[in-house]
Design a protein around this motif. Structure first.
Motif, mmCIF file in Angstrom:
data_model
loop_
_atom_site.group_PDB
_atom_site.id
_atom_site.type_symbol
_atom_site.label_atom_id
_atom_site.label_comp_id
_atom_site.label_asym_id
_atom_site.label_seq_id
_atom_site.Cartn_x
_atom_site.Cartn_y
_atom_site.Cartn_z
ATOM 1 N N ASN A 132 -50.175 -46.836 -64.493
ATOM 2 C CA ASN A 132 -50.055 -45.905 -65.627
ATOM 3 C C ASN A 132 -49.647 -46.629 -66.909
ATOM 4 O OD1 ASN A 132 -50.851 -43.511 -64.362
ATOM 5 N ND2 ASN A 132 -48.796 -43.165 -63.544
ATOM 6 N N LYS A 133 -50.108 -47.883 -67.016
ATOM 7 C CA LYS A 133 -49.877 -48.661 -68.226
ATOM 8 C C LYS A 133 -51.203 -49.281 -68.664
ATOM 9 C CE LYS A 133 -44.985 -49.701 -67.495
ATOM 10 N NZ LYS A 133 -43.954 -50.764 -67.435
ATOM 11 N N ILE A 134 -51.666 -48.870 -69.832
ATOM 12 C CA ILE A 134 -52.956 -49.314 -70.355
ATOM 13 C C ILE A 134 -52.721 -50.080 -71.647
ATOM 14 C CG2 ILE A 134 -55.206 -48.531 -71.250
ATOM 15 C CD1 ILE A 134 -54.699 -45.973 -69.466
ATOM 16 N N GLY A 135 -53.443 -51.172 -71.815
ATOM 17 C CA GLY A 135 -53.279 -51.995 -73.008
ATOM 18 C C GLY A 135 -54.532 -52.040 -73.857
ATOM 19 N N PHE A 136 -54.331 -52.386 -75.106
ATOM 20 C CA PHE A 136 -55.440 -52.612 -76.035
ATOM 21 C C PHE A 136 -55.184 -53.917 -76.751
ATOM 22 C CE2 PHE A 136 -57.154 -52.688 -80.292
ATOM 23 C CZ PHE A 136 -58.478 -52.300 -80.100
ATOM 24 N N ILE A 137 -56.200 -54.778 -76.823
ATOM 25 C CA ILE A 137 -56.103 -56.025 -77.573
ATOM 26 C C ILE A 137 -57.236 -56.045 -78.591
ATOM 27 C CG2 ILE A 137 -56.270 -58.539 -77.473
ATOM 28 C CD1 ILE A 137 -55.019 -58.388 -74.703
ATOM 29 N N GLY A 138 -56.853 -56.101 -79.868
ATOM 30 C CA GLY A 138 -57.825 -56.152 -80.950
ATOM 31 C C GLY A 138 -57.658 -57.425 -81.748
ATOM 32 N N ALA A 139 -58.676 -57.763 -82.505
ATOM 33 C CA ALA A 139 -58.598 -58.951 -83.345
ATOM 34 C C ALA A 139 -57.894 -58.638 -84.662
ATOM 35 C CB ALA A 139 -59.995 -59.502 -83.611
ATOM 36 N N MET A 140 -58.459 -57.681 -85.403
ATOM 37 C CA MET A 140 -57.915 -57.339 -86.713
ATOM 38 C C MET A 140 -57.681 -55.831 -86.821
ATOM 39 S SD MET A 140 -57.781 -60.214 -88.454
ATOM 40 C CE MET A 140 -58.536 -61.863 -88.508
ATOM 41 N N VAL B 31 -56.156 -37.159 -70.500
ATOM 42 C CA VAL B 31 -56.621 -37.338 -69.123
ATOM 43 C C VAL B 31 -55.480 -37.685 -68.176
ATOM 44 C CG1 VAL B 31 -58.118 -38.745 -67.637
ATOM 45 C CG2 VAL B 31 -58.938 -37.993 -69.886
ATOM 46 N N ASN B 32 -54.539 -38.503 -68.660
ATOM 47 C CA ASN B 32 -53.436 -38.958 -67.813
ATOM 48 C C ASN B 32 -52.144 -38.971 -68.625
ATOM 49 O OD1 ASN B 32 -51.630 -40.205 -66.122
ATOM 50 N ND2 ASN B 32 -52.879 -42.020 -65.733
ATOM 51 N N PRO B 33 -51.463 -37.843 -68.723
ATOM 52 C CA PRO B 33 -50.252 -37.742 -69.543
ATOM 53 C C PRO B 33 -49.141 -38.711 -69.133
ATOM 54 C CG PRO B 33 -51.037 -35.560 -68.913
ATOM 55 C CD PRO B 33 -51.828 -36.553 -68.101
ATOM 56 N N LYS B 34 -49.189 -39.234 -67.915
ATOM 57 C CA LYS B 34 -48.157 -40.167 -67.442
ATOM 58 C C LYS B 34 -48.392 -41.594 -67.951
ATOM 59 C CE LYS B 34 -47.257 -37.662 -63.121
ATOM 60 N NZ LYS B 34 -47.247 -37.751 -61.638
ATOM 61 N N ALA B 35 -49.588 -41.858 -68.470
ATOM 62 C CA ALA B 35 -49.945 -43.229 -68.856
ATOM 63 C C ALA B 35 -49.426 -43.579 -70.248
ATOM 64 C CB ALA B 35 -51.459 -43.416 -68.796
ATOM 65 N N SER B 36 -48.961 -44.808 -70.401
ATOM 66 C CA SER B 36 -48.574 -45.335 -71.710
ATOM 67 C C SER B 36 -49.735 -46.168 -72.268
ATOM 68 C CB SER B 36 -47.320 -46.203 -71.602
ATOM 69 O OG SER B 36 -47.564 -47.338 -70.787
ATOM 70 N N PHE B 37 -49.700 -46.399 -73.564
ATOM 71 C CA PHE B 37 -50.791 -47.130 -74.232
ATOM 72 C C PHE B 37 -50.177 -48.107 -75.221
ATOM 73 C CE2 PHE B 37 -54.183 -47.133 -77.647
ATOM 74 C CZ PHE B 37 -55.101 -47.893 -76.937
ATOM 75 N N THR B 38 -50.399 -49.396 -74.995
ATOM 76 C CA THR B 38 -49.805 -50.461 -75.806
ATOM 77 C C THR B 38 -50.886 -51.182 -76.599
ATOM 78 O OG1 THR B 38 -48.106 -50.798 -74.120
ATOM 79 C CG2 THR B 38 -48.408 -52.555 -75.750
ATOM 80 N N VAL B 39 -50.642 -51.390 -77.891
ATOM 81 C CA VAL B 39 -51.618 -52.027 -78.783
ATOM 82 C C VAL B 39 -51.097 -53.372 -79.265
ATOM 83 C CG1 VAL B 39 -52.844 -51.829 -80.984
ATOM 84 C CG2 VAL B 39 -52.530 -49.796 -79.537
#
Length: 335
Positions: A164-172, A191-199
């Motif tokens: 329940n931990k999702i990440g995002f990696i962007g350039a700019m 979709v998944n209220p328990k999931a966190s989202f890290t940028v």
């Protein structure tokens, strides 16, 4: 699709093996064989500028593939300059225009201002921006639909994650990326209220190691699915995921061939098709300075190769949403 996989694999191997990228590399690519008579019309000439390397495996690799299709399928003469720093954009645009190129393409949001400044100086030359919305009599642009692919990626990651931990990696941190992040965050929460989202951002479209470092940091904090929009940085994220047992959803190009058991799928934006359409209009004499949004319904955005690790029912659910977008019954585009 097979051709795209082979090209990506070859390009990425070149990045990893050489370890050196040359800034401002200008190339006049070999033209198609000349089969015309001496009184035939002059060969159409198209040049492209890219801020990253043609071997990043994603955004710029796909642009280079589109450029070579102009040569191979339409018989155009082509040239390109990769790794273009912002300070040299206008001088390189002018150089191609002065050398008689019929169409000069700036590949990326970052070329918009320079194109709009240079284009009035060369009214007989056509300019095109991929990833922007500029427009003039001799300037056209195309931007991919925002929100549709990120909705699919958000749903896939939210249902696939085990931690329940999702990440995002962007350039700019640019407007198009921010729009995709907003849709990812919204969809994951729905979709998944328990999931966190890290940028996280790497600050580079070309540094594989920075992509890997950012991914390793997220994985160390429990992230098990990463959505990557960073061109060559995506390769680094895939390396990290492969080493630490996480998963990646690629972007722009089809990255599955790099790690079939790690890359769940890729959200493909078919730059080659967009570029080829510009070439066909140019050849047919009906090219116009216009700005257009290209999305799933236009056939230029779609999920790429699927990994076998994705459960069949989850793949089918995501693809059902894709087909609904294609049919116009599900609306997630934000531009």
């Amino acid at each position: 699709m097979k051709r795209n996989k082979i090209l990506i694999a070859m390009m990425v191997i070149a990045v990893l093996c050489t370890g050196v990228l040359f800034a401002g590399g200008q190339q006049d690519a070999a033209p198609a064989a000349d089969t015309t008579s001496s009184d035939a019309p002059a060969q159409v000439k198209v040049a492209m500028l890219m801020s990253g390397p043609i071997n990043d495996g994603g955004w710029n690799t796909s642009a280079y593939e589109g450029l070579t299709r102009l040569r191979d399928e339409l018989g155009f003469e082509i040239a390109y300059t990769e790794m273009v720093p912002q300070s040299q954009q206008k001088s390189i645009l002018r150089n191609y225009a002065q050398r008689g190129y019929d169409l000069v393409i700036g590949h990326g949001f970052e070329f918009g201002d320079s194109i709009m400044e240079v284009a009035p100086e060369f009214p007989d030359v056509k300019f095109y921006q991929v990833g922007g919305e500029v427009q003039a009599d001799n300037v056209g642009s195309g931007v991919f639909g925002l929100g549709e692919l990120s909705y699919l990626a958000g749903k896939l990651s939210a249902k696939f994650t085990k931690t329940n931990k999702i990440g995002f990696i962007g350039a700019m941190e640019i407007p198009t990326t921010l729009a995709e992040i907003d849709m990812l965050r919204e969809t994951i929460a729905e979709v998944n209220p328990k999931a966190s989202f890290t940028v996280a951002y790497t600050g580079s479209w070309t540094d594989v190691n920075k992509g890997k470092e950012a991914a390793l940091a997220q994985i160390a904090n429990g992230v098990d699915v990463i959505v990557a929009i960073g061109d060559a940085c995506d390769v680094g994220a895939i390396q990290a995921a492969k080493e630490r047992g996480a998963y990646v959803i690629g972007w722009s190009g089809d990255f599955n061939s790099l790690a079939p058991d790690i890359v769940l799928t890729s959200m493909v934006q078919s730059v080659p098709d967009m570029i080829l359409m510009q070439g066909k209009m140019l050849k047919e004499g009906n090219w116009k300075g216009m700005s257009k949004v290209w999305g799933i319904a236009d056939g230029v955005e779609y999920p790429g190769t699927w990994s076998k690790v994705v459960p069949a029912e989850l793949k089918d659910e995501v693809m059902a949403d894709f087909e609904a977008m294609k049919a116009g019954t599900l609306h997630k585009r934000v531009n």
